[in-house]
Design an enzyme around this catalytic site. Structure first.
Site, PDB file in Angstrom:
ATOM      1  CB  SER A   1      -1.053   0.087   1.212  1.00 19.77           C
ATOM      2  OG  SER A   1      -0.069  -0.191   2.484  1.00 19.77           O
TER       3      SER A   1
ATOM      4  CG  HIS B   1      -3.651  -0.889  -2.370  1.00 16.86           C
ATOM      5  ND1 HIS B   1      -4.206   0.690  -2.315  1.00 16.86           N
ATOM      6  CD2 HIS B   1      -3.397  -1.140  -1.120  1.00 16.86           C
ATOM      7  CE1 HIS B   1      -4.163   0.978  -1.040  1.00 16.86           C
ATOM      8  NE2 HIS B   1      -3.651   0.005  -0.240  1.00 16.86           N
TER       9      HIS B   1
ATOM     10  CE  LYS C   1      -7.194   0.192   0.425  1.00 15.92           C
ATOM     11  NZ  LYS C   1      -7.526   1.524   1.515  1.00 15.92           N
TER      12      LYS C   1
HETATM   13  C1  LIG Z   1      -3.297  -3.299   2.114  1.00 18.04           C
HETATM   14  C2  LIG Z   1      -4.568  -2.993   2.677  1.00 18.04           C
HETATM   15  N1  LIG Z   1      -5.290  -4.018   3.347  1.00 18.04           N
HETATM   16  C3  LIG Z   1      -6.380  -3.580   4.030  1.00 18.04           C
HETATM   17  C4  LIG Z   1      -6.782  -2.471   4.157  1.00 18.04           C
HETATM   18  C5  LIG Z   1      -7.997  -2.096   4.854  1.00 18.04           C
HETATM   19  O1  LIG Z   1      -8.972  -2.055   4.202  1.00 18.04           O
HETATM   20  P1  LIG Z   1     -10.217  -1.144   4.562  1.00 18.04           P
HETATM   21  O2  LIG Z   1     -10.173   0.246   4.354  1.00 18.04           O
HETATM   22  O3  LIG Z   1     -11.527  -1.654   3.836  1.00 18.04           O
HETATM   23  O4  LIG Z   1     -10.727  -1.233   6.093  1.00 18.04           O
HETATM   24  C6  LIG Z   1      -6.028  -1.256   3.490  1.00 18.04           C
HETATM   25  C7  LIG Z   1      -6.350   0.120   3.533  1.00 18.04           C
HETATM   26  O5  LIG Z   1      -7.224   0.750   4.283  1.00 18.04           O
HETATM   27  C8  LIG Z   1      -5.124  -1.630   2.869  1.00 18.04           C
HETATM   28  O6  LIG Z   1      -4.062  -0.805   2.134  1.00 18.04           O
END
Ligand SMILES: Cc1ncc(COP(=O)(O)O)c(C=O)c1O
Length: 387
Positions: free
Chosen positions: A181, A209, A243
């Site tokens: 990320s 992502h 996303k």
């Molecule tokens: C790699 C990754 N996993 C999980 C999440 C969490 O997802 P969510 O925003 O749907 O809780 C994010 C970002 O927020 C992320 O960048």
């Protein structure tokens, strides 16, 4: 209570001194534009990679579901919150990911903190890429398994850890972001998958992502070359609908048995309210766009590559291009400077990234104009790099 407020005040003061205090800035979004403090900025800080949060079909699906079913789910999915709209969303997810089944959670964070403890526990081993998202680390801690961090994307290091520690443990899990990320690079999923098979370990890739952006829109398991039909063997494909899908929610795509286990053992599935009907319907409409238009899904990566090329940075592997500045104050200053030029590019600082690697994180979306990307690259070259 005085002691409580003193504790909070002292903590905040220390964070302030280290320039690590955070305050959410009120920001209204309209497509690729962001409005903050009465000014409009072209945003390169949004994970809405396909701009589907603003897509007319996605908005219409959300409005229709709200008009028909109301706003909230009313209960956990195991009580009365398992709306019929879930079946379509989960079968779409499974189809896109090439898995037997899928299970939707309240968010990506809730997914990882539910999935990991449902699979491994105190007698088990979990290997985590050191740069994995916070919710993988949180899920690992909640599981009670022995946690071993391996150096970022270093499969040989992961192999050393397995050689040393696998034998004494009942089950083993390897967990990694599929697209990192804050770095934008792809995990070496093919090599990790081979390693996992060798040690009877289970591989979880977090495709937050990747979905909608790499591998023809199908995500990081499909991005290893060989086209969007060739999939790495990743038995646990986790991700988020927040996303590129433009809305909210998390998911796991896996075998039927694993998904059935999640529905009965993952605590964040069982003890958290289902998603609002509008959110489920919007996600299905967004996945429809991704499935039918892979050329559109290829756009964020093309834009990221355009930008990286203009600045002689390594070729972008996803929609995310990091520019490591070093110290927190330098990253904040660079972000400020770009704001003066009308661009919103947020500085990312510790503890989100390791100390000394504060950075600008550029996120590209399908609707950024090539001319704006060229202008941004020019300004970065002249004002941030100064050459
Ligand atoms: C790699 C990754 N996993 C999980 C999440 C969490 O997802 P969510 O925003 O749907 O809780 C994010 C970002 O927020 C992320 O960048």
């Amino acid at each position: 209570m005085r002691s409580l407020d003193e504790f909070a005040g002292e903590k905040l003061a220390a964070l302030e001194r280290a320039q690590l205090r955070r305050t959410p800035a009120v920001t209204a979004r309209a497509g690729i534009w962001a409005e903050r403090d009465g000014r409009r900025f072209l945003s390169f800080s949004c994970n809405d990679y396909l701009n589907l949060s603003q897509h007319p079909e996605v908005i219409a699906a959300a409005i229709e579901a709200t008009a028909r079913y109301g706003v909230g789910a009313g209960a956990s999915r195991l009580v009365t919150g398992n709306h019929p709209l879930y079946a379509e969303l989960e079968s779409r997810l499974a189809r896109l990911k090439g898995s037997e089944a899928a299970c939707v959670f309240g968010s990506g964070y809730l997914a990882n903190t539910g999935i990991i403890p449902a699979l491994v526990g105190p007698n088990d081993l979990i290997l985590v890429d050191e740069f994995s998202h916070a919710c993988i680390h949180a899920g690992a801690r909640l599981s009670g398994a022995a946690i071993k961090l391996y150096r970022h994307a270093d499969v040989a290091h992961a192999a050393e850890i397995l050689a040393a520690h696998r034998a004494g443990k009942q089950r083993a899990l390897i967990a990694t972001d599929g697209v990192f990320s804050m770095d934008g690079d792809l995990a070496p999923l093919a090599a990790l998958s081979a390693l996992a098979r060798r040690y009877d370990a289970w591989l979880l890739a977090d495709d937050a992502h990747g979905l909608g952006v790499v591998g023809g829109g199908r995500g990081s398991s499909f991005a290893g070359g060989g086209g969007a039909q060739a999939r790495c063997d990743v038995p646990l494909q986790m991700g988020t609908l927040s996303k590129a899908v433009g809305g909210y929610g998390g998911y796991l795509c896996a075998s039927r048995a694993v998904i059935d286990l999640m529905r009965t053992r993952a605590r964040t599935f069982i003890y958290s309210t289902g998603l609002p009907p509008s959110v489920i319907a919007a996600a299905s409409a967004a996945l429809d766009v991704i499935e039918r238009d892979p050329a559109y899904a290829a756009e964020p990566l093309r834009k990221a590559r355009l930008f990286a090329r203009a600045l002689n940075l390594p070729e972008a592997q996803s929609a995310i291009v990091p520019m490591i500045v070093g110290e927190t104050n330098a990253a904040l200053a660079a972000s400020e400077l770009l704001r003066d030029e009308g661009f919103l590019v947020v500085a990312i600082r510790p503890p989100t990234v390791p100390a000394g690697t504060a950075r600008l994180r550029f996120a590209f979306t399908a609707q950024h104009a090539d001319t704006d990307i060229a202008r941004l690259a020019d300004i970065v070259r002249m004002r941030v790099f100064r050459h």
